[in-house]
Structures are given as structure tokens and as C-alpha cells.
Design a protein around this motif. Structure first.
Motif, PDB file in Angstrom:
ATOM      1  N   ARG A  77       0.852  -1.193   0.000  1.00  0.00           N
ATOM      2  CA  ARG A  77       0.000   0.000   0.000  1.00  0.00           C
ATOM      3  C   ARG A  77       0.879   1.230   0.000  1.00  0.00           C
ATOM      4  O   ARG A  77       1.962   1.241   0.571  1.00  0.00           O
ATOM      5  N   ASP A  78       0.395   2.280  -0.618  1.00  0.00           N
ATOM      6  CA  ASP A  78       1.111   3.538  -0.701  1.00  0.00           C
ATOM      7  C   ASP A  78       1.086   4.204   0.673  1.00  0.00           C
ATOM      8  O   ASP A  78       0.055   4.237   1.336  1.00  0.00           O
ATOM      9  N   GLY A  79       2.216   4.756   1.100  1.00  0.00           N
ATOM     10  CA  GLY A  79       2.256   5.387   2.402  1.00  0.00           C
ATOM     11  C   GLY A  79       3.342   6.437   2.514  1.00  0.00           C
ATOM     12  O   GLY A  79       4.127   6.645   1.595  1.00  0.00           O
ATOM     13  N   ILE A  80       3.348   7.120   3.663  1.00  0.00           N
ATOM     14  CA  ILE A  80       4.394   8.090   3.961  1.00  0.00           C
ATOM     15  C   ILE A  80       4.814   7.910   5.415  1.00  0.00           C
ATOM     16  O   ILE A  80       4.081   7.350   6.225  1.00  0.00           O
ATOM     17  N   VAL A  81       6.009   8.416   5.709  1.00  0.00           N
ATOM     18  CA  VAL A  81       6.511   8.458   7.079  1.00  0.00           C
ATOM     19  C   VAL A  81       6.857   9.910   7.378  1.00  0.00           C
ATOM     20  O   VAL A  81       7.495  10.578   6.567  1.00  0.00           O
ATOM     21  N   VAL A  82       6.432  10.379   8.543  1.00  0.00           N
ATOM     22  CA  VAL A  82       6.753  11.730   9.000  1.00  0.00           C
ATOM     23  C   VAL A  82       7.604  11.581  10.251  1.00  0.00           C
ATOM     24  O   VAL A  82       7.150  11.011  11.249  1.00  0.00           O
ATOM     25  N   ALA A  83       8.857  12.070  10.195  1.00  0.00           N
ATOM     26  CA  ALA A  83       9.758  12.035  11.348  1.00  0.00           C
ATOM     27  C   ALA A  83       9.646  13.355  12.088  1.00  0.00           C
ATOM     28  O   ALA A  83       9.809  14.424  11.490  1.00  0.00           O
ATOM     29  N   LEU A  84       9.352  13.272  13.387  1.00  0.00           N
ATOM     30  CA  LEU A  84       9.179  14.466  14.209  1.00  0.00           C
ATOM     31  C   LEU A  84      10.426  14.732  15.052  1.00  0.00           C
ATOM     32  O   LEU A  84      11.194  13.809  15.338  1.00  0.00           O
ATOM     33  N   SER A  85      10.592  15.971  15.472  1.00  0.00           N
ATOM     34  CA  SER A  85      11.755  16.340  16.272  1.00  0.00           C
ATOM     35  C   SER A  85      11.755  15.644  17.633  1.00  0.00           C
ATOM     36  O   SER A  85      12.796  15.521  18.268  1.00  0.00           O
ATOM     37  N   SER A  86      10.619  15.147  18.075  1.00  0.00           N
ATOM     38  CA  SER A  86      10.524  14.407  19.336  1.00  0.00           C
ATOM     39  C   SER A  86      11.108  13.002  19.226  1.00  0.00           C
ATOM     40  O   SER A  86      11.245  12.303  20.220  1.00  0.00           O
ATOM     41  N   GLY A  87      11.418  12.578  17.994  1.00  0.00           N
ATOM     42  CA  GLY A  87      11.916  11.229  17.766  1.00  0.00           C
ATOM     43  C   GLY A  87      10.833  10.268  17.312  1.00  0.00           C
ATOM     44  O   GLY A  87      11.114   9.128  16.941  1.00  0.00           O
ATOM     45  N   ASP A  88       9.578  10.706  17.351  1.00  0.00           N
ATOM     46  CA  ASP A  88       8.458   9.861  16.922  1.00  0.00           C
ATOM     47  C   ASP A  88       8.398   9.779  15.405  1.00  0.00           C
ATOM     48  O   ASP A  88       8.759  10.734  14.707  1.00  0.00           O
ATOM     49  N   LEU A  89       7.915   8.644  14.910  1.00  0.00           N
ATOM     50  CA  LEU A  89       7.655   8.454  13.492  1.00  0.00           C
ATOM     51  C   LEU A  89       6.163   8.214  13.323  1.00  0.00           C
ATOM     52  O   LEU A  89       5.582   7.378  14.009  1.00  0.00           O
ATOM     53  N   LEU A  90       5.533   8.956  12.421  1.00  0.00           N
ATOM     54  CA  LEU A  90       4.118   8.760  12.106  1.00  0.00           C
ATOM     55  C   LEU A  90       4.030   8.057  10.761  1.00  0.00           C
ATOM     56  O   LEU A  90       4.610   8.526   9.779  1.00  0.00           O
ATOM     57  N   TYR A  91       3.318   6.947  10.725  1.00  0.00           N
ATOM     58  CA  TYR A  91       3.139   6.176   9.498  1.00  0.00           C
ATOM     59  C   TYR A  91       1.700   6.364   9.031  1.00  0.00           C
ATOM     60  O   TYR A  91       0.764   6.203   9.813  1.00  0.00           O
ATOM     61  N   PHE A  92       1.538   6.684   7.753  1.00  0.00           N
ATOM     62  CA  PHE A  92       0.209   6.869   7.172  1.00  0.00           C
ATOM     63  C   PHE A  92       0.063   6.067   5.891  1.00  0.00           C
ATOM     64  O   PHE A  92       0.970   6.067   5.057  1.00  0.00           O
ATOM     65  N   PHE A  93      -1.077   5.395   5.739  1.00  0.00           N
ATOM     66  CA  PHE A  93      -1.476   4.906   4.420  1.00  0.00           C
ATOM     67  C   PHE A  93      -2.051   6.111   3.684  1.00  0.00           C
ATOM     68  O   PHE A  93      -2.725   6.950   4.290  1.00  0.00           O
ATOM     69  N   VAL A  94      -1.798   6.196   2.393  1.00  0.00           N
ATOM     70  CA  VAL A  94      -2.289   7.294   1.572  1.00  0.00           C
ATOM     71  C   VAL A  94      -2.990   6.684   0.373  1.00  0.00           C
ATOM     72  O   VAL A  94      -2.592   5.625  -0.105  1.00  0.00           O
ATOM     73  N   GLU A  95      -4.030   7.348  -0.125  1.00  0.00           N
ATOM     74  CA  GLU A  95      -4.680   6.856  -1.338  1.00  0.00           C
ATOM     75  C   GLU A  95      -3.635   6.729  -2.431  1.00  0.00           C
ATOM     76  O   GLU A  95      -2.698   7.525  -2.517  1.00  0.00           O
ATOM     77  N   TRP A  96      -3.790   5.736  -3.288  1.00  0.00           N
ATOM     78  CA  TRP A  96      -2.799   5.458  -4.327  1.00  0.00           C
ATOM     79  C   TRP A  96      -2.450   6.696  -5.132  1.00  0.00           C
ATOM     80  O   TRP A  96      -3.323   7.488  -5.468  1.00  0.00           O
ATOM     81  N   SER A  97      -1.186   6.824  -5.411  1.00  0.00           N
ATOM     82  CA  SER A  97      -0.582   7.896  -6.219  1.00  0.00           C
ATOM     83  C   SER A  97      -0.668   9.267  -5.563  1.00  0.00           C
ATOM     84  O   SER A  97      -0.345  10.259  -6.182  1.00  0.00           O
ATOM     85  N   GLU A  98      -1.112   9.351  -4.325  1.00  0.00           N
ATOM     86  CA  GLU A  98      -1.193  10.625  -3.628  1.00  0.00           C
ATOM     87  C   GLU A  98       0.036  10.879  -2.754  1.00  0.00           C
ATOM     88  O   GLU A  98       0.283  12.013  -2.371  1.00  0.00           O
ATOM     89  N   SER A  99       0.794   9.832  -2.423  1.00  0.00           N
ATOM     90  CA  SER A  99       1.897  10.010  -1.478  1.00  0.00           C
ATOM     91  C   SER A  99       2.972  10.944  -2.023  1.00  0.00           C
ATOM     92  O   SER A  99       3.530  11.744  -1.275  1.00  0.00           O
ATOM     93  N   VAL A 100       3.243  10.882  -3.303  1.00  0.00           N
ATOM     94  CA  VAL A 100       4.277  11.740  -3.886  1.00  0.00           C
ATOM     95  C   VAL A 100       3.886  13.212  -3.760  1.00  0.00           C
ATOM     96  O   VAL A 100       4.700  14.060  -3.372  1.00  0.00           O
ATOM     97  N   ARG A 101       2.632  13.523  -4.029  1.00  0.00           N
ATOM     98  CA  ARG A 101       2.164  14.912  -3.905  1.00  0.00           C
ATOM     99  C   ARG A 101       2.139  15.364  -2.445  1.00  0.00           C
ATOM    100  O   ARG A 101       2.522  16.488  -2.127  1.00  0.00           O
ATOM    101  N   LEU A 102       1.694  14.488  -1.559  1.00  0.00           N
ATOM    102  CA  LEU A 102       1.654  14.831  -0.137  1.00  0.00           C
ATOM    103  C   LEU A 102       3.065  15.093   0.389  1.00  0.00           C
ATOM    104  O   LEU A 102       3.310  16.085   1.082  1.00  0.00           O
ATOM    105  N   VAL A 103       4.007  14.239   0.050  1.00  0.00           N
ATOM    106  CA  VAL A 103       5.399  14.433   0.478  1.00  0.00           C
ATOM    107  C   VAL A 103       5.951  15.733  -0.091  1.00  0.00           C
ATOM    108  O   VAL A 103       6.612  16.507   0.615  1.00  0.00           O
ATOM    109  N   ARG A 104       5.664  16.019  -1.350  1.00  0.00           N
ATOM    110  CA  ARG A 104       6.131  17.270  -1.965  1.00  0.00           C
ATOM    111  C   ARG A 104       5.589  18.481  -1.215  1.00  0.00           C
ATOM    112  O   ARG A 104       6.327  19.420  -0.910  1.00  0.00           O
TER     113      ARG A 104
END
Length: 127
Positions: free
Chosen positions: A75-102
Motif C-alpha cells: 500500500r502507498d504510504g508516507i513516514v513523517v519524522a518528528l523532532s521528538s523522535g516519533d515516526l508517524l506512518y500513514f497509508f495514503v490513497e494510491w498515487s497521492e503520497s508523492v504529492r503529499l510528500v512534496r
């Protein structure tokens, strides 16, 4: 979504779902959510906003260290690394992760300093 600071503009809007790794697989954790990316923050809120619902999760640009696209178990997804050291993992609708990351990278990238003063070159030019 309430307006943030002065000059805040919406950059993009996406559908995501929290993801977590358990029992050897990536699984959805919770309902589909809306993510609104502005030039100042990332706002995660339930897809069905109700007046008595929980407050949205707001992540300011200063607290995001890095973001990248990733495949989470087919599944398409993204990871967001926070300054607290936490990682947030998200599933994203197909082909949307590239735009969201941008859009998130554009938000967290500091503006280039504007310097109109002429610069002195360190050496001589020889033709």
C-alpha cells in the motif's frame, strides 16, 4: 479547521489512515482521516468532522524533521519524522503520497534568504 498564523495558506488536502506494524503486517489503525497541508502546519482530522469530535492533530513545520514516501505492505504510504523522535506512518490513497510528500517538504523547507548585495569574488578572473 481554524485559521493558523498570519499568511497561512492551504497547499493541499489528502485522505490518509494511520498505519502500524503488528503481527508481521502493516495494518490500518483507525478510520480514514483528512490531512490539510498549509504553508505553516499539517492538520490531521477525522473525515467526518462533528462538533463534539476530538480536536485535530496539528503538527507545525518546525516539529517536522523529514518526510518520505514508502510502500507499507503493498500500500502507498508516507513516514513523517518528528523532532521528538516519533515516526508517524500513514497509508495514503494510491498515487497521492508523492504529492503529499512534496507539499510537506515545501512547508518545512526554510525560505531562501534574499540578499541583493553584490558579492566580492575570492580571486581574480583570468581570461
Amino acid at each position: 479547521m481554524e485559521q493558523g498564523g498570519k499568511g497561512e495558506l492551504q497547499v493541499g488536502r489528502y485522505k490518509v489512515q494511520f498505519a502500524k506494524f503488528s503481527e508481521g503486517n502493516w495494518r490500518a489503525h483507525g478510520p480514514w482521516m483528512r490531512v490539510v497541508v498549509t504553508n505553516q502546519r499539517l492538520v490531521v482530522m477525522p473525515d467526518d468532522v462533528s462538533p463534539s469530535g476530538k480536536a485535530p492533530l496539528e503538527i507545525t513545520a518546525e516539529t517536522i524533521l523529514r518526510v518520505w514516501s514508502i510502500c507499507l505492505g503493498r500500500r502507498d504510504g508516507i513516514v513523517v519524522a518528528l523532532s521528538s523522535g516519533d515516526l508517524l506512518y500513514f497509508f495514503v490513497e494510491w498515487s497521492e503520497s508523492v504529492r503529499l510528500v512534496r507539499d510537506v517538504r515545501q512547508m518545512i523547507r526554510p525560505a531562501a534568504p534574499v540578499n541583493n548585495w553584490p558579492r566580492r569574488t575570492p580571486g581574480r578572473y583570468i581570461n
